[in-house]
Write an enzyme that holds these catalytic residues in place. Structure first.
Site, PDB file in Angstrom:
ATOM      1  N   ARG A 285      -3.898   6.207  -0.672  1.00 33.87           N
ATOM      2  CA  ARG A 285      -2.532   6.011  -1.175  1.00 33.87           C
ATOM      3  C   ARG A 285      -2.557   6.019  -2.698  1.00 33.87           C
ATOM      4  NH1 ARG A 285       0.369   0.966   1.709  1.00 33.87           N
ATOM      5  NH2 ARG A 285       1.448   1.026  -0.297  1.00 33.87           N
TER       6      ARG A 285
ATOM      7  N   ARG B  64      -8.436  -1.371  -1.493  1.00 35.34           N
ATOM      8  CA  ARG B  64      -7.830  -0.591  -0.413  1.00 35.34           C
ATOM      9  C   ARG B  64      -7.635   0.860  -0.859  1.00 35.34           C
ATOM     10  NH1 ARG B  64      -2.095  -2.667   1.782  1.00 35.34           N
ATOM     11  NH2 ARG B  64      -1.285  -1.730  -0.123  1.00 35.34           N
TER      12      ARG B  64
ATOM     13  N   ARG C  66       4.621  -2.999  -8.791  1.00 36.34           N
ATOM     14  CA  ARG C  66       5.033  -3.362  -7.420  1.00 36.34           C
ATOM     15  C   ARG C  66       5.095  -4.876  -7.268  1.00 36.34           C
ATOM     16  NH1 ARG C  66       0.569  -0.069  -4.658  1.00 36.34           N
ATOM     17  NH2 ARG C  66       1.046  -1.217  -2.744  1.00 36.34           N
TER      18      ARG C  66
ATOM     19  N   LYS D  83      -0.384  -8.026   5.335  1.00 45.46           N
ATOM     20  CA  LYS D  83       0.623  -7.931   6.385  1.00 45.46           C
ATOM     21  C   LYS D  83       0.260  -6.871   7.423  1.00 45.46           C
ATOM     22  CE  LYS D  83       4.053  -7.017   3.558  1.00 45.46           C
ATOM     23  NZ  LYS D  83       3.492  -7.031   2.194  1.00 45.46           N
TER      24      LYS D  83
ATOM     25  N   ARG E 231      13.219  -6.527   2.099  1.00 43.19           N
ATOM     26  CA  ARG E 231      12.617  -6.690   0.782  1.00 43.19           C
ATOM     27  C   ARG E 231      13.642  -7.085  -0.276  1.00 43.19           C
ATOM     28  NH1 ARG E 231       7.728  -3.399   1.495  1.00 43.19           N
ATOM     29  NH2 ARG E 231       6.473  -3.295  -0.368  1.00 43.19           N
TER      30      ARG E 231
HETATM   31  P1  ADP Z   1       2.876  -2.615  -0.002  1.00 40.93           P
HETATM   32  O1  ADP Z   1       3.448  -3.822   0.708  1.00 40.93           O
HETATM   33  O2  ADP Z   1       1.389  -2.622  -0.055  1.00 40.93           O
HETATM   34  O3  ADP Z   1       3.511  -2.334  -1.333  1.00 40.93           O
HETATM   35  P2  ADP Z   1       4.339  -0.802   1.755  1.00 40.93           P
HETATM   36  O4  ADP Z   1       3.659   0.190   2.594  1.00 40.93           O
HETATM   37  O5  ADP Z   1       5.073  -1.921   2.452  1.00 40.93           O
HETATM   38  O6  ADP Z   1       3.179  -1.349   0.844  1.00 40.93           O
HETATM   39  O7  ADP Z   1       5.388  -0.113   0.766  1.00 40.93           O
HETATM   40  C1  ADP Z   1       5.043   0.969  -0.063  1.00 40.93           C
HETATM   41  C2  ADP Z   1       6.251   1.371  -0.930  1.00 40.93           C
HETATM   42  O8  ADP Z   1       7.343   1.781  -0.072  1.00 40.93           O
HETATM   43  C3  ADP Z   1       6.858   0.245  -1.771  1.00 40.93           C
HETATM   44  O9  ADP Z   1       6.210   0.117  -3.022  1.00 40.93           O
HETATM   45  C4  ADP Z   1       8.326   0.691  -1.899  1.00 40.93           C
HETATM   46  O10 ADP Z   1       8.464   1.695  -2.888  1.00 40.93           O
HETATM   47  C5  ADP Z   1       8.610   1.331  -0.569  1.00 40.93           C
HETATM   48  N1  ADP Z   1       9.196   0.384   0.416  1.00 40.93           N
HETATM   49  C6  ADP Z   1       8.623  -0.024   1.586  1.00 40.93           C
HETATM   50  N2  ADP Z   1       9.423  -0.855   2.260  1.00 40.93           N
HETATM   51  C7  ADP Z   1      10.553  -0.983   1.500  1.00 40.93           C
HETATM   52  C8  ADP Z   1      11.777  -1.714   1.642  1.00 40.93           C
HETATM   53  N3  ADP Z   1      12.022  -2.489   2.716  1.00 40.93           N
HETATM   54  N4  ADP Z   1      12.703  -1.622   0.651  1.00 40.93           N
HETATM   55  C9  ADP Z   1      12.501  -0.848  -0.421  1.00 40.93           C
HETATM   56  N5  ADP Z   1      11.377  -0.135  -0.622  1.00 40.93           N
HETATM   57  C10 ADP Z   1      10.412  -0.182   0.323  1.00 40.93           C
END
Ligand code: ADP
Length: 192
Positions: free
Chosen positions: A134, A128, A146, A14, A89
Site C-alpha cells: 500500500r 506493514r 492520516r 482493526k 470515520r
Molecule cells: P487505515 O485505517 O490503515 O488508514 P483503511 O484501509 O481503513 O486504512 O483506509 C485507507 C484510506 O481509505 C483512508 O486513509 C481514507 O482515505 C480512506 N477511507 C477508508 N474508510 C473511510 C471512511 N469511512 N471515510 C472516509 N475515508 C475513508
C-alpha cells in the site's frame, strides 16, 4: 443481529482483529478501506475519485462512503451481524449509519475502540508498508497526515457512541491473542 463498530486510528490492528472476530462470531466483515481499494483497482468512477483523497492521506467525502455502505448493506442478506471496520470515520457517517441500520430493522450494538499511541502507530504502519504494497503505508508524512485526520475528524465519533452508552475501549498494545481475548469479553457483554 450483532453489529459492532471496531474503532481506532490507522495501524491500531482493526484488520487483524476483524479476521479473528468474524471467525469466532460468524459476522460479516465490512471494511471501507478494502471496499475503496477494490474500487480503485477496478478503476471505477468512484475509485478514481476516491484515490485522489486516499493518496493525500485525507478522508474520502462522506457521501461517497455512505453510498458505498448503503449498497453493501442492500446486497447482503441473512447475516448474523457485521463488524464495521474503518467506519464511521466522521460524526455525519455515524448518523447516516444509524439510519441505514434502522431501515433494515437493526442497529449498532456497540463500539469497541483499540487504543494505541501515535509513535507506535507510525512504526506499525511503516512495517506493514514493507509487505502490504500500500503506497499510503510507505511514506511517513502521509502516515502522519492520516493520523492527523483521525485525531481531528474521527476521534469525535467515539463521543457519539459514548453518549448512547455504547462505547468500550481496549488497550491495543500487547499480543494479538491478548487483545483478541479482551475484545471477546466486550463482545460477549454485548450479546447478553
Ligand atoms: P487505515 O485505517 O490503515 O488508514 P483503511 O484501509 O481503513 O486504512 O483506509 C485507507 C484510506 O481509505 C483512508 O486513509 C481514507 O482515505 C480512506 N477511507 C477508508 N474508510 C473511510 C471512511 N469511512 N471515510 C472516509 N475515508 C475513508
Amino acid at each position: 443481529m450483532l453489529n459492532i463498530v471496531l474503532f481506532g486510528p490507522p495501524g491500531a490492528g482493526k484488520g487483524t482483529q476483524s479476521q479473528l472476530i468474524i471467525e469466532k462470531f460468524g459476522l460479516l466483515h465490512i471494511s471501507t478501506g478494502d471496499l475503496l481499494r477494490a474500487e480503485v483497482a477496478a478503476q471505477s468512477p468512484l475509485g478514481l475519485s476516491a484515490k485522489e483523497f486516499m493518496n493525500k492521506g485525507l478522508l474520502v467525502p462522506d457521501e461517497v462512503i455512505i453510498g458505498m455502505i448503503d449498497n453493501k448493506m442492500r446486497s447482503t442478506k441473512d447475516i448474523k451481524g457485521c463488524i464495521c471496520d474503518g467506519f464511521p470515520r466522521t460524526v455525519d457517517q455515524a448518523v447516516s449509519l444509524d439510519k441505514i441500520f434502522a431501515n433494515n430493522g437493526s442497529k449498532i450494538n456497540g463500539m469497541i475502540a483499540l487504543e494505541v499511541d501515535d509513535e507506535e502507530l507510525t512504526k506499525r504502519i511503516l512495517l506493514r508498508g514493507e509487505t502490504s504494497g500500500r503506497a499510503d503505508d510507505q511514506n511517513e508524512s502521509l502516515i502522519r497526515q492520516r493520523v492527523q485526520e483521525y485525531n481531528e475528524k474521527t476521534a469525535p465519533v467515539a463521543g457519539f457512541y459514548k453518549s448512547q452508552g455504547k462505547f468500550a475501549s481496549i488497550n491495543g498494545l500487547g499480543t494479538v491473542e491478548e487483545i483478541f481475548a479482551n475484545i471477546c469479553t466486550e463482545i460477549e457483554k454485548l450479546q447478553k
